[in-house]
Write a protein that holds these residues in place. Structure first.
Motif, PDB file in Angstrom:
ATOM      1  N   SER A  66       1.818  -1.027  -8.517  1.00  0.00           N
ATOM      2  CA  SER A  66       2.906  -0.299  -8.240  1.00  0.00           C
ATOM      3  C   SER A  66       3.888  -0.811  -8.832  1.00  0.00           C
ATOM      4  O   SER A  66       5.086  -0.286  -9.376  1.00  0.00           O
ATOM      5  N   HIS A 104       0.651  -1.233  -0.023  1.00  0.00           N
ATOM      6  CA  HIS A 104       0.098  -0.070   0.073  1.00  0.00           C
ATOM      7  C   HIS A 104       0.856   1.271   0.010  1.00  0.00           C
ATOM      8  O   HIS A 104       0.442   2.282  -0.835  1.00  0.00           O
ATOM      9  N   ASP A 148       5.070  -6.409  -7.476  1.00  0.00           N
ATOM     10  CA  ASP A 148       4.803  -7.903  -7.590  1.00  0.00           C
ATOM     11  C   ASP A 148       5.549  -8.451  -8.872  1.00  0.00           C
ATOM     12  O   ASP A 148       6.141  -9.412  -8.806  1.00  0.00           O
TER      13      ASP A 148
HETATM   14  C1  MEV Z   1      -0.309  -6.026  -3.605  1.00  0.00           C
HETATM   15  O1  MEV Z   1       0.542  -7.089  -3.584  1.00  0.00           O
HETATM   16  C2  MEV Z   1       0.483  -4.711  -3.031  1.00  0.00           C
HETATM   17  C3  MEV Z   1      -0.353  -3.389  -2.937  1.00  0.00           C
HETATM   18  O2  MEV Z   1       0.606  -2.297  -2.502  1.00  0.00           O
HETATM   19  C4  MEV Z   1      -0.806  -3.119  -4.577  1.00  0.00           C
HETATM   20  C5  MEV Z   1       0.505  -2.995  -5.172  1.00  0.00           C
HETATM   21  O3  MEV Z   1       1.627  -2.502  -4.877  1.00  0.00           O
HETATM   22  O4  MEV Z   1       0.130  -2.498  -6.572  1.00  0.00           O
HETATM   23  C6  MEV Z   1      -1.733  -3.474  -2.168  1.00  0.00           C
END
Ligand code: MEV
Length: 312
Positions: free
Chosen positions: A142, A16, A145
């Motif tokens: 973001s 987040h 991942d």
């Molecule tokens: C999801 O694995 C991680 C979040 O920070 C969203 C992102 O980074 O895109 C919740």
């Protein structure tokens, strides 16, 4: 026919917060999703999804998965109007929210396309393609991942809010260590949860700024902790990071139970990992014996759990 693979991941620090350009630390886990691509006579693409998954996961993600594959094919600029492809997903990574399953599959498909169509991509281009795929799962990923899914190891990741290249640095660990990941069995929509946090940030700007400041202290100290191989410190900081995630409203009863059980059984640190509101918990459990203890404790409560090593 060609095959590609992408790592699963766990976010150790910064889910987040990473969306808003703050640094985060993610670790690839030694379990992958694979994609096999075969050319077919009929045009267009078809899919067989053989990945192991927690109940409900694949059904819930089906529409997003379709959008994601279309994005990947658009990025790769592959014309399927005359002959098509069949994609088969597999591998050992058990799909659950929080484990980077969508990103692992995007990287796997990007790598397989790269092979099959001789696109000549390096890892950065594979990562960029996987990032386009991730956009199908939620509009504003973001990129952390797909970066962990593509590069593996432990990554320090910072999104470029101007739209340029993100900062990606590898953090070396002196030696690998054990973790336990456990699933609440609940599949959350990353888009919904990210949108809720954004609303909260907009409504309570000052309060959120303070949380961001606290988080920055945590993640910068954690980086130093990795460099010094101070696992006790890292565990402590994981707990502190979890407290901030509670404050921004992304934990839930099941995650609190998992975190509580793991800490009680001796984990050095435990936090939700990934989207939250379901999904997974990660516990830092150095040594096989401790890892087995935590694994046993969460299994006893009826949760699915996995033992992994990070820093490989
Ligand atoms: C999801 O694995 C991680 C979040 O920070 C969203 C992102 O980074 O895109 C919740």
């Amino acid at each position: 026919m060609a095959k590609g693979a992408g790592y699963g991941k766990t976010i150790l620090f910064g889910e987040h917060f990473v969306v808003y350009g703050l640094p985060a630390i993610a670790a690839a886990i030694g379990s992958t999703t694979t994609a096999i691509i075969r050319r077919t006579q009929p045009p267009g693409w078809t899919l067989t999804d053989n990945r192991p998954a927690v109940p409900g996961y694949k059904k819930k993600k089906l529409d997003e998965q379709t959008a994601s594959i279309n994005n990947i094919l658009r990025f790769a600029d592959i014309d399927l109007s005359e002959t098509g492809i069949h994609i088969t997903l597999g591998g050992k990574l058990v799909c659950a929210s929080g484990i980077g399953a969508s990103a692992a599959s995007c990287t796997a498909i990007a790598r397989a396309l790269n092979e099959e169509f001789r696109l000549g991509w390096d890892d950065n281009k594979v990562n960029a393609c996987a990032y386009e795929g991730e956009k199908g799962y939620h509009g504003t990923p973001s990129g952390i991942d797909n970066t962990a899914a593509t590069f593996g190891g432990i990554v320090w990741f910072k999104r470029n809010l101007e739209g340029g290249e993100p900062t990606i640095e590898t953090i070396k660990m002196k030696e690998p260590t054990e973790i336990v990941i456990a699933s609440t069995g609940i599949t959350a929509s990353t888009k919904e949860v990210v949108d809720d946090v954004r609303r909260m940030k907009e409504e309570k700007g000052k309060w959120f700024d303070q949380i961001i400041e606290d988080y920055l202290d945590i993640v910068n100290t954690a980086r130093q902790g990795f460099e010094d191989h101070d696992l006790q410190l890292i565990g402590l900081l994981m707990n502190q990071n979890h407290n901030l995630l509670i404050e921004i409203g992304v934990s839930c009863v099941e995650l609190e139970e998992l975190v509580g059980v793991s800490r009680q059984a001796g984990a050095w640190g435990a936090k939700l990992t990934g989207t939250g509101r379901g999904g997974n918990m990660v516990a830092l459990t150095p040594g096989r014996e401790l890892q087995n203890n935590i694994f046993g404790a969460v299994k006893q409560r009826g949760f699915s759990a996995w033992r992994y090593t990070i820093g490989i």
